[in-house]
Design a protein around this motif. Structure first.
Motif, mmCIF file in Angstrom:
data_model
loop_
_atom_site.group_PDB
_atom_site.id
_atom_site.type_symbol
_atom_site.label_atom_id
_atom_site.label_comp_id
_atom_site.label_asym_id
_atom_site.label_seq_id
_atom_site.Cartn_x
_atom_site.Cartn_y
_atom_site.Cartn_z
ATOM 1 N N SER A 14 0.830 -1.200 0.000
ATOM 2 C CA SER A 14 0.000 0.000 0.000
ATOM 3 C C SER A 14 0.868 1.256 0.000
ATOM 4 C CB SER A 14 -0.902 0.016 1.232
ATOM 5 O OG SER A 14 -0.143 0.276 2.395
ATOM 6 N N GLU A 15 0.303 2.336 -0.489
ATOM 7 C CA GLU A 15 1.013 3.608 -0.515
ATOM 8 C C GLU A 15 1.352 4.064 0.901
ATOM 9 O OE1 GLU A 15 0.265 8.175 -1.955
ATOM 10 O OE2 GLU A 15 -0.681 6.568 -3.096
ATOM 11 N N LYS A 16 0.444 3.830 1.837
ATOM 12 C CA LYS A 16 0.668 4.201 3.234
ATOM 13 C C LYS A 16 1.870 3.442 3.793
ATOM 14 C CE LYS A 16 -1.645 4.350 7.696
ATOM 15 N NZ LYS A 16 -2.862 4.042 8.441
ATOM 16 N N TRP A 17 1.949 2.154 3.495
ATOM 17 C CA TRP A 17 3.062 1.336 3.975
ATOM 18 C C TRP A 17 4.365 1.818 3.350
ATOM 19 C CZ3 TRP A 17 7.175 -1.767 3.316
ATOM 20 C CH2 TRP A 17 7.485 -2.647 4.335
ATOM 21 N N GLN A 18 4.361 2.096 2.058
ATOM 22 C CA GLN A 18 5.559 2.562 1.370
ATOM 23 C C GLN A 18 6.033 3.903 1.929
ATOM 24 O OE1 GLN A 18 4.910 2.629 -2.846
ATOM 25 N NE2 GLN A 18 4.702 0.417 -2.997
ATOM 26 N N THR A 19 5.094 4.792 2.216
ATOM 27 C CA THR A 19 5.438 6.096 2.779
ATOM 28 C C THR A 19 6.070 5.931 4.157
ATOM 29 O OG1 THR A 19 3.662 7.168 1.552
ATOM 30 C CG2 THR A 19 4.531 8.353 3.461
ATOM 31 N N GLY A 20 5.474 5.085 4.980
ATOM 32 C CA GLY A 20 6.022 4.830 6.310
ATOM 33 C C GLY A 20 7.409 4.219 6.241
ATOM 34 N N PHE A 21 7.577 3.261 5.350
ATOM 35 C CA PHE A 21 8.880 2.617 5.170
ATOM 36 C C PHE A 21 9.912 3.639 4.713
ATOM 37 C CE2 PHE A 21 12.097 0.626 2.541
ATOM 38 C CZ PHE A 21 12.562 -0.380 3.376
ATOM 39 N N SER A 22 9.538 4.480 3.771
ATOM 40 C CA SER A 22 10.466 5.486 3.250
ATOM 41 C C SER A 22 10.910 6.445 4.339
ATOM 42 C CB SER A 22 9.826 6.263 2.106
ATOM 43 O OG SER A 22 9.617 5.408 1.009
ATOM 44 N N LYS A 23 9.994 6.856 5.208
ATOM 45 C CA LYS A 23 10.350 7.763 6.298
ATOM 46 C C LYS A 23 11.350 7.114 7.243
ATOM 47 C CE LYS A 23 6.181 10.575 6.351
ATOM 48 N NZ LYS A 23 4.989 10.975 7.106
ATOM 49 N N ALA A 25 13.378 4.593 6.530
ATOM 50 C CA ALA A 25 14.628 4.385 5.790
ATOM 51 C C ALA A 25 15.427 5.686 5.690
ATOM 52 C CB ALA A 25 14.324 3.829 4.406
ATOM 53 N N GLU A 26 14.761 6.789 5.396
ATOM 54 C CA GLU A 26 15.440 8.079 5.312
ATOM 55 C C GLU A 26 16.034 8.465 6.664
ATOM 56 O OE1 GLU A 26 12.609 10.866 3.716
ATOM 57 O OE2 GLU A 26 12.450 9.739 1.843
ATOM 58 N N TYR A 27 15.330 8.153 7.745
ATOM 59 C CA TYR A 27 15.842 8.447 9.078
ATOM 60 C C TYR A 27 17.106 7.627 9.357
ATOM 61 C CZ TYR A 27 16.312 8.926 14.069
ATOM 62 O OH TYR A 27 16.824 9.158 15.313
ATOM 63 N N VAL A 28 17.074 6.348 9.008
ATOM 64 C CA VAL A 28 18.253 5.497 9.214
ATOM 65 C C VAL A 28 19.438 6.054 8.427
ATOM 66 C CG1 VAL A 28 19.234 3.208 8.787
ATOM 67 C CG2 VAL A 28 16.972 3.414 9.807
ATOM 68 N N VAL A 29 19.225 6.431 7.190
ATOM 69 C CA VAL A 29 20.298 7.004 6.374
ATOM 70 C C VAL A 29 20.815 8.294 7.013
ATOM 71 C CG1 VAL A 29 20.806 8.120 4.165
ATOM 72 C CG2 VAL A 29 19.630 5.922 4.206
ATOM 73 N N SER A 30 19.949 9.090 7.593
ATOM 74 C CA SER A 30 20.377 10.354 8.211
ATOM 75 C C SER A 30 21.276 10.121 9.422
ATOM 76 C CB SER A 30 19.171 11.203 8.612
ATOM 77 O OG SER A 30 18.561 10.711 9.794
ATOM 78 N N LEU A 31 21.208 8.946 10.015
ATOM 79 C CA LEU A 31 22.037 8.626 11.174
ATOM 80 C C LEU A 31 23.445 8.186 10.795
ATOM 81 C CD1 LEU A 31 19.499 6.568 13.315
ATOM 82 C CD2 LEU A 31 20.302 8.887 13.764
ATOM 83 N N GLN A 32 23.660 7.879 9.509
ATOM 84 C CA GLN A 32 24.954 7.359 9.087
ATOM 85 C C GLN A 32 26.021 8.447 9.152
ATOM 86 O OE1 GLN A 32 25.124 5.721 5.119
ATOM 87 N NE2 GLN A 32 26.689 4.251 5.740
ATOM 88 N N LEU A 64 20.985 -0.996 1.051
ATOM 89 C CA LEU A 64 20.997 -1.418 -0.353
ATOM 90 C C LEU A 64 19.685 -1.098 -1.052
ATOM 91 C CD1 LEU A 64 22.875 -4.820 -0.270
ATOM 92 C CD2 LEU A 64 23.486 -2.812 -1.624
ATOM 93 N N LEU A 65 18.601 -1.134 -0.314
ATOM 94 C CA LEU A 65 17.289 -0.841 -0.898
ATOM 95 C C LEU A 65 17.107 0.633 -1.223
ATOM 96 C CD1 LEU A 65 14.927 -2.952 1.378
ATOM 97 C CD2 LEU A 65 15.561 -3.424 -0.987
ATOM 98 N N ILE A 66 17.808 1.490 -0.486
ATOM 99 C CA ILE A 66 17.508 2.908 -0.624
ATOM 100 C C ILE A 66 18.656 3.763 -1.136
ATOM 101 C CG2 ILE A 66 15.611 2.966 1.015
ATOM 102 C CD1 ILE A 66 17.536 3.731 3.172
#
Length: 87
Positions: A14-23, A25-32, A64-66
């Motif tokens: 679902s779009e809702k699930w994808q949006t939540g996942f993206s948020k 994932a972006e947060y995890v990347v911001s911690l790197q 790898l996914l993002i």
């Protein structure tokens, strides 16, 4: 990884699930950090509690996914700081 598995199996998420996942994932990347490592843990407010890079290897599949460049940086950190010193 569920989004990755769903994509590989052809099951639309679902779009809702994808949006939540993206948020997330972006947060995890911001911690790197610049050297490629990710903090081991952080609290519910996002404040880093343990800055050791001991969780970096576990995050590589997500990276790898993002963002392939971030995944490579994390992999190099794991090799340089965790694997090579043990040799």
């Amino acid at each position: 990884m569920s989004l990755f598995n769903a994509g590989k199996s052809g099951i639309p998420s679902s779009e809702k699930w994808q949006t939540g996942f993206s948020k997330i994932a972006e947060y995890v990347v911001s911690l790197q950090y610049a050297d490629g490592h990710l903090p081991h843990s952080f609290d519910s407010c996002g404040v880093v509690v343990d800055n050791s890079g001991s969780s970096t290897a576990a995050a590589i599949p997500l990276l790898l996914l993002i963002n392939e460049d971030k995944a490579v940086a994390a992999g190099m950190y794991v090799v340089d700081k965790i694997i090579n010193p043990v040799r």
